[in-house]
Design a protein around this motif. Structure first.
Motif, PDB file in Angstrom:
ATOM      1  N   UNK A 256       0.827  -1.145   0.053  1.00 43.53           N
ATOM      2  CA  UNK A 256      -0.021   0.136   0.157  1.00 43.53           C
ATOM      3  C   UNK A 256       0.884   1.226  -0.017  1.00 43.53           C
ATOM      4  N   UNK A 257       1.950   1.255   0.913  1.00 41.89           N
ATOM      5  CA  UNK A 257       2.831   2.492   0.905  1.00 41.89           C
ATOM      6  C   UNK A 257       3.538   2.562  -0.157  1.00 41.89           C
ATOM      7  N   UNK A 258       4.107   1.522  -0.919  1.00 39.25           N
ATOM      8  CA  UNK A 258       4.747   1.579  -2.117  1.00 39.25           C
ATOM      9  C   UNK A 258       3.895   2.154  -3.136  1.00 39.25           C
ATOM     10  N   UNK A 259       2.622   1.753  -3.394  1.00 38.31           N
ATOM     11  CA  UNK A 259       1.746   2.185  -4.214  1.00 38.31           C
ATOM     12  C   UNK A 259       1.391   3.699  -4.250  1.00 38.31           C
ATOM     13  N   UNK A 260       1.341   4.391  -2.987  1.00 42.01           N
ATOM     14  CA  UNK A 260       1.078   5.438  -2.612  1.00 42.01           C
ATOM     15  C   UNK A 260       2.281   6.572  -3.052  1.00 42.01           C
ATOM     16  N   UNK A 261       3.355   6.002  -2.580  1.00 46.14           N
ATOM     17  CA  UNK A 261       4.747   6.572  -3.031  1.00 46.14           C
ATOM     18  C   UNK A 261       4.679   6.796  -4.503  1.00 46.14           C
ATOM     19  N   UNK A 262       4.360   5.618  -5.256  1.00 46.00           N
ATOM     20  CA  UNK A 262       4.374   5.955  -6.882  1.00 46.00           C
ATOM     21  C   UNK A 262       3.686   6.796  -7.382  1.00 46.00           C
ATOM     22  N   UNK A 263       2.398   6.871  -6.671  1.00 45.04           N
ATOM     23  CA  UNK A 263       1.229   7.876  -7.228  1.00 45.04           C
ATOM     24  C   UNK A 263       1.724   9.287  -6.868  1.00 45.04           C
ATOM     25  N   UNK A 264       2.961   9.431  -6.052  1.00 45.05           N
ATOM     26  CA  UNK A 264       3.332  10.759  -5.639  1.00 45.05           C
ATOM     27  C   UNK A 264       4.707  11.014  -6.629  1.00 45.05           C
ATOM     28  N   UNK A 265       5.016  10.189  -7.343  1.00 43.93           N
ATOM     29  CA  UNK A 265       6.182  10.518  -8.131  1.00 43.93           C
ATOM     30  C   UNK A 265       7.382   9.873  -7.669  1.00 43.93           C
ATOM     31  N   UNK A 266       7.384   8.965  -6.571  1.00 42.79           N
ATOM     32  CA  UNK A 266       8.595   8.529  -6.189  1.00 42.79           C
ATOM     33  C   UNK A 266       8.935   6.833  -7.106  1.00 42.79           C
ATOM     34  N   UNK A 267      10.012   6.547  -7.096  1.00 42.60           N
ATOM     35  CA  UNK A 267      10.340   5.394  -7.888  1.00 42.60           C
ATOM     36  C   UNK A 267      10.828   5.891  -9.371  1.00 42.60           C
ATOM     37  N   UNK A 268      11.014   7.182  -9.654  1.00 44.67           N
ATOM     38  CA  UNK A 268      11.384   7.733 -10.730  1.00 44.67           C
ATOM     39  C   UNK A 268      12.320   9.255 -10.479  1.00 44.67           C
ATOM     40  N   UNK A 269      13.075   9.444 -11.390  1.00 39.74           N
ATOM     41  CA  UNK A 269      14.022  10.483 -11.329  1.00 39.74           C
ATOM     42  C   UNK A 269      13.252  11.705 -11.870  1.00 39.74           C
ATOM     43  N   UNK A 270      12.464  12.740 -11.455  1.00 37.09           N
ATOM     44  CA  UNK A 270      11.692  13.582 -12.402  1.00 37.09           C
ATOM     45  C   UNK A 270      12.337  14.978 -12.351  1.00 37.09           C
ATOM     46  N   UNK A 271      12.270  15.770 -13.560  1.00 38.71           N
ATOM     47  CA  UNK A 271      12.478  16.912 -13.720  1.00 38.71           C
ATOM     48  C   UNK A 271      11.668  17.975 -13.007  1.00 38.71           C
ATOM     49  N   UNK A 272      11.969  19.069 -12.559  1.00 41.44           N
ATOM     50  CA  UNK A 272      11.209  19.984 -11.505  1.00 41.44           C
ATOM     51  C   UNK A 272      10.932  21.214 -12.874  1.00 41.44           C
ATOM     52  N   UNK A 273       9.993  21.412 -13.390  1.00 41.14           N
ATOM     53  CA  UNK A 273       9.864  22.427 -14.355  1.00 41.14           C
ATOM     54  C   UNK A 273       9.372  23.611 -14.000  1.00 41.14           C
ATOM     55  N   UNK A 274       9.224  23.926 -12.944  1.00 42.02           N
ATOM     56  CA  UNK A 274       8.746  25.107 -12.451  1.00 42.02           C
ATOM     57  C   UNK A 274       8.660  25.265 -10.880  1.00 42.02           C
ATOM     58  N   UNK A 275       8.791  26.564 -10.216  1.00 45.77           N
ATOM     59  CA  UNK A 275       9.007  26.464  -8.680  1.00 45.77           C
ATOM     60  C   UNK A 275       7.830  25.810  -7.988  1.00 45.77           C
ATOM     61  N   UNK A 276       6.332  26.014  -8.511  1.00 40.82           N
ATOM     62  CA  UNK A 276       5.001  25.380  -8.045  1.00 40.82           C
ATOM     63  C   UNK A 276       5.159  23.883  -8.037  1.00 40.82           C
ATOM     64  N   UNK A 277       5.832  23.304  -9.203  1.00 36.81           N
ATOM     65  CA  UNK A 277       5.986  21.827  -9.159  1.00 36.81           C
ATOM     66  C   UNK A 277       7.001  21.567  -8.106  1.00 36.81           C
ATOM     67  N   UNK A 278       8.271  22.312  -7.747  1.00 38.01           N
ATOM     68  CA  UNK A 278       9.013  21.969  -6.869  1.00 38.01           C
ATOM     69  C   UNK A 278       8.357  21.708  -5.430  1.00 38.01           C
ATOM     70  N   UNK A 279       7.549  23.013  -4.988  1.00 37.59           N
ATOM     71  CA  UNK A 279       6.868  22.936  -3.838  1.00 37.59           C
ATOM     72  C   UNK A 279       5.797  21.837  -3.486  1.00 37.59           C
ATOM     73  N   UNK A 280       5.102  21.665  -4.795  1.00 42.77           N
ATOM     74  CA  UNK A 280       4.041  20.498  -4.583  1.00 42.77           C
ATOM     75  C   UNK A 280       4.940  19.361  -4.363  1.00 42.77           C
ATOM     76  N   UNK A 281       5.805  18.910  -5.028  1.00 43.74           N
ATOM     77  CA  UNK A 281       6.502  17.830  -4.569  1.00 43.74           C
ATOM     78  C   UNK A 281       7.123  17.657  -3.158  1.00 43.74           C
ATOM     79  N   UNK A 282       7.496  18.899  -2.721  1.00 42.56           N
ATOM     80  CA  UNK A 282       8.019  18.773  -1.355  1.00 42.56           C
ATOM     81  C   UNK A 282       6.746  18.793  -0.286  1.00 42.56           C
ATOM     82  N   UNK A 283       5.706  19.141  -0.624  1.00 43.75           N
ATOM     83  CA  UNK A 283       4.457  19.333   0.129  1.00 43.75           C
ATOM     84  C   UNK A 283       3.835  17.585   0.340  1.00 43.75           C
ATOM     85  N   UNK A 284       3.902  16.943  -0.841  1.00 40.39           N
ATOM     86  CA  UNK A 284       3.613  15.688  -1.025  1.00 40.39           C
ATOM     87  C   UNK A 284       4.341  14.604  -0.338  1.00 40.39           C
ATOM     88  N   UNK A 285       5.650  14.664  -0.529  1.00 33.31           N
ATOM     89  CA  UNK A 285       6.493  13.854   0.100  1.00 33.31           C
ATOM     90  C   UNK A 285       7.216  13.982   1.300  1.00 33.31           C
TER      91      UNK A 285
END
Length: 190
Positions: free
Chosen positions: A52-81
């Protein structure tokens, strides 16, 4: 400490360990089918929770190395993880490409942490906001707070030929990844 005293101390420790092993073996010998069934049930519940936790993390973008495209995207990632490793980089910088390779691999192995990168040429406002002056800079964020930045390669040994395991050990030192695997803390001795 004399040799005889050292031998006596070692003997006492060995005897304590032997008693502990004997006690555990005796406990296991007295287990009945209900006890074993209970252990299996607890382990199955642990496995379900881990999935369950692995699936939750995957839905938040974990498991991949993502590009941050703008400041909002960065702060959303930090808020979610709970844990975020963010690499401030530039594609043309050799050392940034080295870290990209390491983080790409670690992201696939450590779902407990979100791995991302900011190309400072495409999103310069984030580098300015966090006062990133040297590349590569790796920002470690836990519970929405930046608590440490790894600047350059000094913490990885100061050379370009460090391994993924070296990066894993450094991140584990700061509590960003579990060195023994993403769910090692969930494992019990049952």
């Amino acid at each position: 400490m004399t040799s005889a005293a050292a031998e006596q101390a070692l003997l006492q420790v060995a005897e304590q360990i032997e008693r502990a092993i004997d006690d555990e073996m005796a406990r296991m010998d007295t287990m009945d089918d209900d006890d074993i069934l209970e252990i299996r049930k607890r382990r199955l519940n642990q496995l379900k929770e881990m999935e369950r936790r692995r699936n939750e993390w995957a839905s938040k973008g974990h498991g991949e190395y993502h590009a941050i495209t703008d400041p909002k995207h960065f702060f959303d990632a930090v808020q979610a993880s709970e844990r975020v490793v963010c690499h401030f980089m530039r594609r043309s910088t050799t050392r940034c490409r080295i870290l990209d390779e390491r983080f790409s691999q670690l992201a696939k192995e450590h779902f407990e942490t979100r791995f991302c990168y900011v190309d400072v040429e495409r999103v310069p406002s984030l580098a300015e906001k966090f006062n990133v002056l040297m590349l590569p800079t790796v920002m470690l964020v836990e519970n929405k707070n930046t608590f440490h930045s790894i600047i350059g390669f000094d913490e990885f040994g100061g050379t370009d030929d460090f391994t993924v395991d070296t990066v894993r050990r450094v991140l584990a030192h700061y509590g960003m990844v579990n060195e023994k695997g993403m769910f090692a803390a969930d494992q019990s001795d049952d």
